[in-house]
Design an enzyme around this catalytic site. Structure first.
Site, short mmCIF file in Angstrom:
data_model
loop_
_atom_site.label_atom_id
_atom_site.label_comp_id
_atom_site.label_asym_id
_atom_site.label_seq_id
_atom_site.Cartn_x
_atom_site.Cartn_y
_atom_site.Cartn_z
N GLU A 103 18.94 -17.33 -4.70
CA GLU A 103 18.57 -16.04 -5.27
C GLU A 103 18.10 -16.19 -6.72
O GLU A 103 17.11 -15.58 -7.13
CB GLU A 103 19.76 -15.07 -5.15
CG GLU A 103 19.55 -13.68 -5.70
CD GLU A 103 18.37 -12.93 -5.09
OE1 GLU A 103 17.79 -13.38 -4.09
OE2 GLU A 103 18.00 -11.90 -5.67
N ASN A 137 -2.56 2.56 5.50
CA ASN A 137 -1.64 1.43 5.28
C ASN A 137 -1.47 0.71 6.60
O ASN A 137 -1.42 1.36 7.65
CB ASN A 137 -0.25 1.93 4.88
CG ASN A 137 -0.23 2.55 3.50
OD1 ASN A 137 -1.22 2.53 2.78
ND2 ASN A 137 0.92 3.11 3.13
N GLY A 138 -1.31 -0.60 6.56
CA GLY A 138 -1.11 -1.36 7.80
C GLY A 138 -2.29 -2.28 8.05
O GLY A 138 -3.13 -2.48 7.17
N TRP A 147 -2.80 -2.79 -1.57
CA TRP A 147 -2.33 -4.17 -1.74
C TRP A 147 -3.15 -4.97 -0.76
O TRP A 147 -2.99 -4.85 0.45
CB TRP A 147 -0.84 -4.24 -1.43
CG TRP A 147 -0.17 -5.53 -1.71
CD1 TRP A 147 0.26 -6.00 -2.91
CD2 TRP A 147 0.19 -6.54 -0.76
NE1 TRP A 147 0.87 -7.22 -2.77
CE2 TRP A 147 0.84 -7.58 -1.45
CE3 TRP A 147 0.03 -6.67 0.63
CZ2 TRP A 147 1.32 -8.73 -0.83
CZ3 TRP A 147 0.51 -7.81 1.25
CH2 TRP A 147 1.14 -8.82 0.53
N LYS A 164 14.27 -15.29 -8.00
CA LYS A 164 14.03 -14.34 -9.09
C LYS A 164 13.13 -14.95 -10.16
O LYS A 164 12.17 -14.34 -10.60
CB LYS A 164 15.38 -13.96 -9.69
CG LYS A 164 15.65 -12.55 -10.01
CD LYS A 164 15.97 -11.59 -8.93
CE LYS A 164 15.25 -11.69 -7.63
NZ LYS A 164 15.74 -10.82 -6.61
N ARG A 176 5.84 -0.12 -6.00
CA ARG A 176 5.78 -0.87 -4.74
C ARG A 176 4.89 -2.10 -4.84
O ARG A 176 4.93 -2.97 -3.98
CB ARG A 176 5.25 0.04 -3.64
CG ARG A 176 6.12 1.25 -3.38
CD ARG A 176 5.39 2.27 -2.56
NE ARG A 176 5.04 1.77 -1.26
CZ ARG A 176 5.80 1.86 -0.17
NH1 ARG A 176 6.97 2.45 -0.26
NH2 ARG A 176 5.41 1.38 0.98
N HIS A 194 19.17 -36.12 -1.47
CA HIS A 194 18.37 -36.51 -0.31
C HIS A 194 16.89 -36.20 -0.49
O HIS A 194 16.13 -36.22 0.47
CB HIS A 194 18.90 -35.82 0.96
CG HIS A 194 20.31 -36.21 1.28
ND1 HIS A 194 20.65 -37.47 1.71
CD2 HIS A 194 21.47 -35.51 1.19
CE1 HIS A 194 21.97 -37.52 1.90
NE2 HIS A 194 22.48 -36.34 1.58
N GLU A 197 9.58 -15.42 -8.84
CA GLU A 197 8.86 -14.16 -8.62
C GLU A 197 8.30 -13.57 -9.89
O GLU A 197 7.17 -13.07 -9.89
CB GLU A 197 9.84 -13.10 -8.10
CG GLU A 197 10.09 -13.09 -6.65
CD GLU A 197 11.04 -11.95 -6.31
OE1 GLU A 197 10.69 -11.18 -5.42
OE2 GLU A 197 12.12 -11.82 -6.94
N CYS A 244 0.82 -1.22 0.00
CA CYS A 244 0.00 0.00 0.00
C CYS A 244 0.85 1.26 0.00
O CYS A 244 1.92 1.29 0.60
CB CYS A 244 -0.88 0.04 1.24
SG CYS A 244 -2.02 -1.34 1.35
N LYS A 269 6.94 -4.18 -3.44
CA LYS A 269 8.35 -3.81 -3.34
C LYS A 269 8.76 -3.66 -1.88
O LYS A 269 9.87 -4.00 -1.51
CB LYS A 269 8.59 -2.50 -4.10
CG LYS A 269 10.05 -2.07 -4.15
CD LYS A 269 10.89 -3.03 -4.95
CE LYS A 269 12.37 -2.73 -4.92
NZ LYS A 269 13.16 -3.91 -5.28
C1 F6R Z 1 13.00 -10.26 -4.11
C2 F6R Z 1 12.40 -9.22 -3.32
C3 F6R Z 1 11.90 -9.54 -1.95
C4 F6R Z 1 12.62 -8.62 -0.97
C5 F6R Z 1 12.09 -8.80 0.46
C6 F6R Z 1 12.85 -7.93 1.45
O1 F6R Z 1 13.31 -9.83 -5.39
O2 F6R Z 1 12.37 -8.11 -3.75
O3 F6R Z 1 12.10 -10.87 -1.62
O4 F6R Z 1 13.98 -8.93 -1.02
O5 F6R Z 1 10.74 -8.45 0.50
O6 F6R Z 1 12.77 -6.58 1.11
P1 F6R Z 1 13.76 -5.52 1.71
O7 F6R Z 1 15.11 -5.81 1.20
O8 F6R Z 1 13.22 -4.19 1.24
O9 F6R Z 1 13.70 -5.65 3.21
#
Ligand code: F6R
Length: 607
Positions: A480, A98-99, A72, A484, A27, A503, A487, A2, A602
């Site tokens: 990682e 927000n929240g 969101w 990616k 975001r 395993h 996601e 949000c 984000k």
């Molecule tokens: C992956 C991604 C999320 C963030 C996670 C933590 O591409 O963007 O997994 O890494 O939500 O976010 P931050 O780093 O802002 O605490």
């Protein structure tokens, strides 16, 4: 997640609100809305992108006070009714929030019993009706919001607009809110990105702050009453405007920005003379570094993957125990905190609620925490009060790329610093630093010739699932890469330390299953090659990310993607880049919205 934007001034509010919403889009959200005060409070809201909202807005909306929101969904589905702003029953009060309000169920029930008709399924709507009860009983706008919030448990960053008053009331508890001060106008937002083109003068509200915002003044008080100590902060907009710079997507732009971002992160921090690293924001003297019993690192998602690399690097260079923790688990497992330990909270946004809760848990138990954060002045940075800014610049794509490499780089700098204090010689430090200085150029070299990424995309794009394998520092790189691809291309991906594959996950392999193997020339190489054989023997297709010149290993691969050679410790900074490109191009091939993947945000400001 949000987002909030608000404006009060002399200019027309609606275009500024829509522009503010556009700046919050990165975001992640599912609906948006605005309300402008123009005699009455005019609300417009719509599910989908801000562009969908723009389509239903009248050509001209009078009025120079308004608030806006990107939602969101948490409470209630993605519907126009659940989008914010929410209006009081008489239409005189509008609210964006927000929240999460934890006791919303009870509040909604009591309001219904009092005869209120709730239009939405949200927790937020309850607040606007409670505020209206206060106003009807003669309370001021500020007092009605204060009385309401005193009956509420949960988290909020909120703005309230009143038909009868030329002001916006704001409050913050656990969800960021920033007030910007311009000439005869004021702004509110949950994100500094949305404000920096208007002003550099900000009030960064603290939890428990409330504010009355008018054109000419900002009056900040505490929820419990009395004045707040929150003062004016000048934020240097070192980031400027984040535009696409000719790239089709933010993600691709940010992948290509990595060499420059890395230079920013390490410049001035590599201490060649002493074979060490300088991190001015860390309040850690040599005695503390020598006597520290262990290091704990906390993060979520991509930041968590970076902490896992930090953990291994710190243990390897400093020979002290280091542990990476999932932030969302940390607080609820009632962790034992040693106040002498060093704790790091790693976060791109600096607003992630899970990470922030972990920071508070450590502080409550007498520990101190250092932030490794990208966004300057963010809540985690301020709550820690010490740490390292990673200087990636604005990261707009939801999928994190350049923040990952700079988090890793910052943790490696710390590992060098503490390792040099405790364990290794100046000469060894100098040799690591010499290699470190070359990495931005090597990244550039790789990006100029990224290898057969499209062939890898052909292998993974229609796969039922993709397995990512690596050992040592390459195991978190595998995680990682998997994160990616999952996601942004919505392909189920598993990441495993290569030795663990036999395993369990080996059961998934069948003819043609794609397996991405991260294989630098390190001490694990032979063992990882053995794991690769095990996969091939079961019909898997191997996408191998390896060091240039490793001809022998490429014989085992279906597709081989070479990256430049460097010393073991630094390999994650290079081997991760092809995984980012595979994810990006696979998402494109599948027609996915690369920069704004479904359901993701984000900055995740709810626990
Ligand atoms: C992956 C991604 C999320 C963030 C996670 C933590 O591409 O963007 O997994 O890494 O939500 O976010 P931050 O780093 O802002 O605490």
């Amino acid at each position: 997640m949000c987002g909030i934007f608000g404006f009060i001034g002399k200019r027309s509010a609606a275009p500024l609100l829509v522009d503010g919403l556009r700046r919050l889009e990165y975001r992640g959200y599912d609906s948006s809305g605005i309300v402008v005060k123009n005699g009455n409070l005019q609300v417009h809201k719509k599910i989908g992108k801000v562009s969908e909202l723009s389509k239903i807005l009248p050509n001209h909306i009078e009025g120079n006070v308004g608030i806006a929101h990107t939602r969101w969904a948490t409470h209630g589905g993605v519907t126009d009714e659940n989008a914010h702003p929410h209006l009081s029953q008489n239409g005189d009060i509008a609210l964006v929030h927000n929240g999460i309000i934890d006791n919303a169920r009870g509040l909604r029930k009591r309001l219904t019993e009092r005869g209120f008709h709730l239009e939405s399924e949200t927790d937020s709507e309850a607040l606007v009706h409670m505020i209206s009860i206060g106003i009807d009983s003669g309370q001021s706008p500020l007092e009605s919001v204060r009385q309401t919030l005193n009956r509420v448990t949960g988290t909020w960053g909120l703005c309230v607009l009143f038909k009868e008053h030329d002001l916006i009331v704001c409050a913050r508890n656990g969800s960021p809110l920033i007030i910007g001060k311009g000439e005869g106008e004021s702004f509110v937002s949950s994100d500094p990105h949305a404000l920096t083109q208007h002003t550099q003068s900000f009030y960064l509200l603290e939890d428990g702050d409330m504010a009355v915002v008018t054109r000419d003044g900002i009056d900040i008080s505490r929820l419990e009453g009395g004045a707040s100590s929150t003062g004016l902060t000048i934020l240097e907009d070192e980031w400027g405007e984040a535009d696409m710079a000719g790239f089709p997507h933010y993600m691709l732009k940010e992948i290509h920005e990595q060499p420059e971002a890395l230079r920013r992160c390490i410049t001035g921090r590599l201490d060649m003379a002493n074979g060490s690293a300088k991190l001015g924001g860390l309040r850690l003297d040599p005695l503390r570094l020598r006597t520290v019993p262990h290091v704990r690192l906390i993060g979520c998602g991509t930041a968590l993957n970076a902490t896992k690399i930090g953990q291994l690097a710190i243990e390897s260079l400093a020979r002290i125990p280091a542990v990476a923790h999932v932030a969302s688990e940390f607080r609820y497992n009632d962790p034992v905190i040693n106040p002498n330990a060093i704790h790091f909270a790693v976060s791109q946004s600096g607003e992630t609620a899970d990470t922030l809760s972990a920071v508070k848990e450590i502080q409550l138990k007498g520990g101190d925490v250092h932030g490794i954060v990208n966004v300057v002045g963010s809540t985690i940075a301020r709550t820690c009060g010490q740490g390292v800014y990673i200087h990636s610049g604005p990261e707009q794509a939801v999928a994190s790329t350049k923040a990952f490499t700079n988090m890793v780089a910052s943790l490696l700098l710390f590992a060098i610093r503490i390792g040099r204090t405790r364990n290794f010689s100046r000469e060894k430090g100098q040799s690591i630093i010499k290699d470190f200085q070359r990495i931005p150029d090597l990244m550039e070299k790789y990006l100029q010739n990224p290898g057969p990424i499209d062939e890898a995309v052909e292998l993974v794009k229609d796969a039922k699932s993709v397995l990512f394998l690596g050992r040592g520092l390459s195991a978190p790189v595998a995680s990682e890469g998997a994160l990616k691809l999952m996601e942004i291309a919505y392909i189920p991906c598993l990441a495993y330390p290569a030795g663990e594959m036999k395993h369990g996950p080996i059961a998934l392999l069948e003819e043609g299953s794609p397996v991405v193997v991260i294989l630098p020339n390190d001490k694990h190489r032979e063992k990882t090659i053995a794991s690769m054989h095990e996969c091939r023997a079961r019909g898997a297709k191997i996408i191998l990310i390896h060091e240039e010149g490793d001809v022998e290993a490429t014989e085992e691969a279906d597709i081989s993607i070479p990256v430049p050679s460097c010393s073991y410790l630094l390999t994650p900074l290079l081997t991760v880049v092809p995984t980012q490109l595979i994810a990006y191009r696979t998402a494109l091939a599948l027609g996915c919205d690369v920069d704004r993947p479904r359901n993701l945000a984000k900055s995740v400001t709810v626990e």
